[in-house]
Design an enzyme around this catalytic site. Structure first.
Site, PDB file in Angstrom:
ATOM      1  N   SER A  18       4.197   8.872  -5.523  1.00 26.86           N
ATOM      2  CA  SER A  18       3.003   8.027  -5.595  1.00 26.86           C
ATOM      3  C   SER A  18       1.750   8.871  -5.796  1.00 26.86           C
ATOM      4  O   SER A  18       0.890   8.545  -6.622  1.00 26.86           O
ATOM      5  CB  SER A  18       2.867   7.182  -4.321  1.00 26.86           C
ATOM      6  OG  SER A  18       3.929   6.269  -4.197  1.00 26.86           O
ATOM      7  N   ARG A  41      -5.628   9.257  -0.411  1.00 26.07           N
ATOM      8  CA  ARG A  41      -4.920   8.484   0.610  1.00 26.07           C
ATOM      9  C   ARG A  41      -5.372   7.026   0.594  1.00 26.07           C
ATOM     10  O   ARG A  41      -4.562   6.108   0.736  1.00 26.07           O
ATOM     11  CB  ARG A  41      -5.151   9.105   1.984  1.00 26.07           C
ATOM     12  CG  ARG A  41      -4.540   8.363   3.168  1.00 26.07           C
ATOM     13  CD  ARG A  41      -3.048   8.305   3.173  1.00 26.07           C
ATOM     14  NE  ARG A  41      -2.421   9.618   3.136  1.00 26.07           N
ATOM     15  CZ  ARG A  41      -1.095   9.804   3.140  1.00 26.07           C
ATOM     16  NH1 ARG A  41      -0.278   8.754   3.177  1.00 26.07           N
ATOM     17  NH2 ARG A  41      -0.589  11.024   3.083  1.00 26.07           N
ATOM     18  N   HIS A  44      -3.883   5.426  -2.412  1.00 25.85           N
ATOM     19  CA  HIS A  44      -2.466   5.203  -2.133  1.00 25.85           C
ATOM     20  C   HIS A  44      -2.261   3.948  -1.296  1.00 25.85           C
ATOM     21  O   HIS A  44      -1.313   3.188  -1.506  1.00 25.85           O
ATOM     22  CB  HIS A  44      -1.897   6.425  -1.406  1.00 25.85           C
ATOM     23  CG  HIS A  44      -0.475   6.287  -0.992  1.00 25.85           C
ATOM     24  ND1 HIS A  44      -0.093   5.964   0.293  1.00 25.85           N
ATOM     25  CD2 HIS A  44       0.680   6.424  -1.705  1.00 25.85           C
ATOM     26  CE1 HIS A  44       1.226   5.918   0.363  1.00 25.85           C
ATOM     27  NE2 HIS A  44       1.719   6.193  -0.830  1.00 25.85           N
TER      28      HIS A  44
END
Length: 213
Positions: A18, A41, A44
């Site tokens: 990812s 992050r 994500h």
């Protein structure tokens, strides 16, 4: 509609893959190295690449947040969802704790008595703690407004404010208030976007960087 062939990725490799895709899709966009892992992050967590532009960091906010976490700081969230999303193993390894006062009976009573929100009342309760905390606000702009007031009154000095409430009423204004503070580190999602999942993702991004050091 033609079905696309699935990628063959082992379960333990999904997160790594990812992040590879996120890096590819960001292309030639240059991110501040200090802030890069936090931004990725959040992307994500949300699959929203606009966070590459609307996350705003005060100078060295990431370093200040990591330093506080290494010292075993307490994190205050404005939702149980945000509290649940923070990695408990990483917290424990660093001697940190996380609290949310929103469901506390005394907070509900205070909010009712003073005709305010529970989010405001929970910030007042946090201001009575003996330690300086990290605040991770992902839902309630009133919590950010009250934090701003408490800071201006000299009643609290947070180690870091993560200000990412989502919504419409006073959301933008509350974030701008936090970004006007000169001596408090902050990470803010400018505009209407955010959420408890984003607040938790930012805390986790800081915690995971400690593991990598």
């Amino acid at each position: 509609m033609e079905l696309k062939e699935l990628e063959r990725v082992l379960p333990e490799e999904i997160e790594k893959r990812s992040f590879e895709l996120i890096t590819m899709e960001l292309g030639e966009k240059i991110l501040d190295p200090e802030c890069e892992l936090v931004i990725k992050r959040v992307i994500h967590t949300t699959a929203d690449f606009e966070y590459a532009d609307n996350l705003v960091f005060s100078p060295h906010a990431v370093q200040e947040g990591i330093r506080a976490l290494k010292e075993g700081v307490r994190i205050i969230t404005d939702t149980n969802m945000g509290m649940a999303g923070i990695n408990k193993g990483a917290l424990k390894r660093n001697g940190c704790s996380v609290s949310c006062f929103m469901a506390d009976e005394d907070v509900a009573d205070y909010a009712k008595l003073h005709h305010t929100t529970r989010a405001c009342a929970s910030m007042d309760k946090a201001s009575e703690l003996s330690e300086n905390c990290i605040f991770a606000v992902g839902n309630a702009p009133t919590a950010l407004v009250r934090l701003y007031e408490l800071i201006k009154e000299g009643k609290i000095h947070p180690r870091l404010i993560i200000g990412v409430p989502v919504g419409f009423v006073n959301v933008v204004q509350s974030k701008e208030m936090i970004m006007s503070l000169a001596d408090i580190p902050y990470i803010v999602a400018r505009g209407r976007k955010g959420g408890s999942n984003v607040a938790a993702a930012i805390v986790n991004a800081l915690l995971y960087q400690i593991q990598q050091q």
